[in-house]
Design a protein around this motif. Structure first.
Motif, PDB file in Angstrom:
ATOM      1  N   VAL B  56      72.728   3.516  62.586  1.00 64.93           N
ATOM      2  CA  VAL B  56      73.855   2.847  63.234  1.00 64.93           C
ATOM      3  C   VAL B  56      73.560   2.586  64.713  1.00 64.93           C
ATOM      4  N   PHE B  57      73.770   1.358  65.144  1.00 60.81           N
ATOM      5  CA  PHE B  57      73.458   1.029  66.538  1.00 60.81           C
ATOM      6  C   PHE B  57      74.597   0.273  67.221  1.00 60.81           C
ATOM      7  N   CYS B  58      75.151  -0.767  66.572  1.00 63.30           N
ATOM      8  CA  CYS B  58      76.140  -1.612  67.261  1.00 63.30           C
ATOM      9  C   CYS B  58      77.571  -1.361  66.804  1.00 63.30           C
ATOM     10  N   MET B  59      77.766  -0.792  65.642  1.00 62.63           N
ATOM     11  CA  MET B  59      79.092  -0.497  65.073  1.00 62.63           C
ATOM     12  C   MET B  59      79.966  -1.734  64.884  1.00 62.63           C
ATOM     13  N   GLY B  61      78.744  -4.819  63.107  1.00 62.45           N
ATOM     14  CA  GLY B  61      78.250  -5.791  62.132  1.00 62.45           C
ATOM     15  C   GLY B  61      77.251  -6.782  62.690  1.00 62.45           C
ATOM     16  N   ALA B  62      76.698  -6.514  63.868  1.00 66.18           N
ATOM     17  CA  ALA B  62      75.787  -7.479  64.471  1.00 66.18           C
ATOM     18  C   ALA B  62      74.314  -7.117  64.256  1.00 66.18           C
ATOM     19  N   CYS B  63      73.935  -5.843  64.404  1.00 65.62           N
ATOM     20  CA  CYS B  63      72.510  -5.498  64.442  1.00 65.62           C
ATOM     21  C   CYS B  63      71.870  -5.388  63.062  1.00 65.62           C
ATOM     22  N   GLN B  64      72.659  -5.153  62.040  1.00 61.96           N
ATOM     23  CA  GLN B  64      72.180  -5.040  60.642  1.00 61.96           C
ATOM     24  C   GLN B  64      71.331  -3.789  60.408  1.00 61.96           C
ATOM     25  N   GLU B  65      71.333  -2.842  61.337  1.00 63.83           N
ATOM     26  CA  GLU B  65      70.496  -1.649  61.177  1.00 63.83           C
ATOM     27  C   GLU B  65      71.112  -0.630  60.214  1.00 63.83           C
ATOM     28  N   CYS B  66      72.397  -0.775  59.897  1.00 62.14           N
ATOM     29  CA  CYS B  66      73.060   0.233  59.071  1.00 62.14           C
ATOM     30  C   CYS B  66      73.131  -0.199  57.611  1.00 62.14           C
ATOM     31  N   LEU B  76      76.781  -3.332  54.956  1.00 64.63           N
ATOM     32  CA  LEU B  76      76.643  -2.726  56.274  1.00 64.63           C
ATOM     33  C   LEU B  76      77.603  -1.542  56.337  1.00 64.63           C
ATOM     34  N   CYS B  78      78.769   0.040  58.714  1.00 64.82           N
ATOM     35  CA  CYS B  78      79.808  -0.015  59.751  1.00 64.82           C
ATOM     36  C   CYS B  78      80.931  -0.985  59.389  1.00 64.82           C
TER      37      CYS B  78
HETATM   38  S1  FES Z   1      75.609  -0.650  63.142  1.00 63.16           S
HETATM   39 FE1  FES Z   1      74.985  -2.664  63.662  1.00 63.16          FE
HETATM   40  S2  FES Z   1      75.503  -3.734  61.855  1.00 63.16           S
HETATM   41 FE2  FES Z   1      76.278  -1.780  61.438  1.00 63.16          FE
END
Ligand code: FES
Ligand code: FAD
Lengths: 478, 94
Positions: B56-59, B61-66, B76, B78
């Motif tokens: 989790v990085f951006c919380m 829905g933007a970074c797609q890391e989750c 996602l 988040c």
């Molecule tokens: S934490 Fe970045 S998309 Fe979910």
């Protein structure tokens, strides 16, 4: 929900709600579309409706303002479509979304873009490690989930959210191991008159600064994160001094601290994909957070039927977003012939005066959020710039040396920005690096916006449909 | 000490999720990203090129890391709320 809105509002943050309320006042059939499950946007993101607040939420009076805006929106009778991700907008203003009922589209006469901002994090070695989270991201965890980002947290970066988050962590029973602020106390003192113009606001950094100092939180001014490393389930975070331009100083005196989590952010970037997709005229304004649309005084963008408001038009904060949204709604009502120019002027005049005031505060806040340029100079060759494709600074430099002249060429040569985040995380940093060579951000350019605006497969969660069911709209001229 | 701040809120009913086959306690309506974070499940996937762990990085829905799998579908973390018996797989989505 309605099938044929006259005006579609993209985004249900304060800007979108403001627009919806103004349109409802004048009998315009409007529809608000948002990927979230309730209105409020990033600043007023509500708790799940299964939660019942029973104390003072860590992030203060914003909860009440959010609840007030949600109530006003519900009472206005404006139609809403939550849980819908807008992934395409055609030149004919056809808006395509994907939600729990599968694909949907609308063909409004006008579109108000109120898409807000995303967070900027300037890369450093270790920024991709799990346990490193954005500063604005941490506000979401704190305010909408009542959850600490960690028990022992390093808070770093720049801007008023630093102090808001650190304060909320302490209030929630966590420990702030250190707060590293790129700015010096002098920067804060100079901004104070404008910030104090809005007492009671979440972003009143000054009062919190004093409270944190009193609680014994080490406030490290003019410091930055040098590096984060994994240490067991936690992190080892090195902090070091910087000069006024963000360039590293006195590396021999760097300090390394152990923490669960590192929360770090360097301001906000307006989300302008929808506007760029429609070919709206844009210009670069560093103080507003990046590329922003050229708007007239009434929130009209450079093509008929297109309006924009809020942080997606330049980061100026929640109060300004709500007021600008109201003006955008009034202007759309005027252009539909629902009110005349006199009515518009009488209603918009007082809003505009309050907006000017809110923007004074907003500008001071944005200035505090803007990362100093030395941070980019200091980015070392091995640091990953593009998270999705693991593209390093060295690879970006190599492409520049081979002649990539703007961000779009750089993208096709390095794959930087081609991953699933579509350049949302690296775009600003890459452009900043390109600008070191081209001389300006305007010359470095901006990535061409493309359909789909967000990766779709990820969101197509509950639908009983095939990708073949999704009609491909005609592409906007790029 | 739990990461869930106790004195600010009364949470919904407790639910159990299965995360990679292991039971994880959470609360109905909670963001899946938050539930995983509180359970100490911070690495959710690996980056495709370098294979480094991400979470989790951006919380927002933007970074797609989750990105994870929820009941077999990519999602996602988040952007989804947990419910009883949700089946989550980490490291499986690309
Ligand atoms: S934490 Fe970045 S998309 Fe979910
Ligand atoms: C993560 C984050 C946390 C923040 N927290 C705070 C805070 O605690 N306090 C503070 O003062 N400021 C905060 N801000 C700053 C924020 O920008 C506010 O100033 C304010 O929310 C701006 O209002 P807005 O209406 O312009 O945009 P937002 O509030 O961001 O609203 C935009 C809305 O548009 C929706 N949206 C965007 N694109 C699409 C799409 N393609 N499809 C469907 N829906 C879409 C989003 O879901 C969002 O709800 C935060 C910003 C971010 C990014």
């Amino acid at each position: 929900m309605i099938r044929d809105p006259e005006i579609l509002i993209l985004g249900a943050g304060p800007a979108g709600v403001g627009a919806a309320l103004a349109l409802a006042d004048h009998g315009v059939r409007a529809l608000v579309v948002d990927s979230g499950f309730a209105a409020g946007g990033q600043v007023y993101r509500p708790m799940p409706d299964t939660f019942a607040p029973n104390g003072t939420p860590g992030l203060g009076p914003d909860q009440e303002e959010g609840a007030r805006q949600r109530r006003l929106l519900a009472d206005s009778g404006v139609a809403t479509a939550f849980g819908r991700l807008v992934w395409s907008i055609g030149t004919d203003l056809r808006v395509d979304a994907l939600g729990p009922d599968g694909p949907e589209f609308w063909r409004p006469k006008g579109l108000v873009v109120a898409a807000g901002a995303t967070e900027r994090v300037v890369p450093f070695p270790g920024w991709t490690l799990p346990g490193v989270m954005g500063l604005a991201a941490a506000t979401i965890l704190l305010k909408s989930q009542c959850m600490l980002p960690g028990r022992r947290v390093v808070v770093a970066g720049c801007g008023p959210l630093l102090f808001a988050v650190a304060n909320a962590v302490v209030k929630g029973g966590g420990q702030v191991v250190a707060l590293a602020d790129l700015a010096g106390p002098g920067t804060w003192l100079r901004a104070m008159p404008a910030l104090l113009g809005r007492p009671g606001d979440l972003l009143q950094g000054g009062a919190w600064m004093a409270r944190l100092a009193a609680k014994g939180v080490p406030l490290m001014f003019r410091h930055t994160v040098r590096e984060a490393r994994a240490l067991g389930a936690g992190l080892k975070v090195s902090l070091g001094a910087v000069d006024a331009n963000g360039r590293p100083m006195r590396p021999a005196r760097d300090r390394t601290l152990e923490a669960d989590s590192l929360v770090v952010g360097h301001g906000l970037i307006p989300s302008t994909e929808a506007l760029r997709l429609l070919g709206a005229e844009m210009y670069f304004d560093a103080e507003a957070g990046g590329w922003v649309p050229r708007l007239d005084d009434d929130q009209r963008a450079s093509r008929a039927g297109l309006y924009a408001a809020g942080d997606g038009t330049g980061v100026r904060g929640a109060v300004g977003a709500f007021l600008a949204g109201r003006i955008a709604g009034l202007t759309a009502a005027l252009d539909l012939g629902r009110i005349d120019a006199g009515q518009h002027a009488r209603a918009a005049g007082p809003l505009r005066r309050r907006l000017a005031q809110a923007r004074r505060f907003g500008r001071a806040m944005s200035r505090l959020m803007a990362p100093p340029s030395g941070l980019y100079d200091a980015l070392d060759a091995h640091t990953v710039v593009c998270r999705c494709e693991d593209v390093t600074r060295a690879e970006v430099n190599q492409a520049l040396e081979s002649g990539a002249a703007d961000v779009n060429q750089l993208k096709s040569w390095t794959r930087c920005g081609m991953g699933p985040c579509q350049g949302r995380m690296c775009g600003d940093t890459v452009a900043q690096i390109v600008a070191l060579r081209t001389g300006s951000r305007a010359a470095a350019g901006a990535w061409t916006a493309r359909v789909p605006l967000r990766p779709l497969n990820v969101e197509a969660l509950a639908g009983d449909f095939d990708y073949d069911d999704i009609p491909l709209p005609t592409a906007a001229p790029l | 000490m739990s990461l869930r701040i106790a004195n600010q809120v009364r949470r919904g009913p407790a639910v159990t999720l299965s995360v990679d086959g292991q039971a994880v306690e959470a609360f109905a309506g909670e963001s899946l990203a938050a539930a995983l974070w509180a359970a100490g499940r911070r690495a959710l996937r690996q980056s495709p090129r370098a294979g480094t762990p991400r979470g989790v990085f951006c919380m927002m829905g933007a970074c797609q890391e989750c990105l994870v799998r929820v009941d077999g579908q990519r999602a996602l973390a988040c952007q989804v709320a947990v419910y009883a018996d949700m089946r989550v797989e980490t490291g499986a989505a690309t």
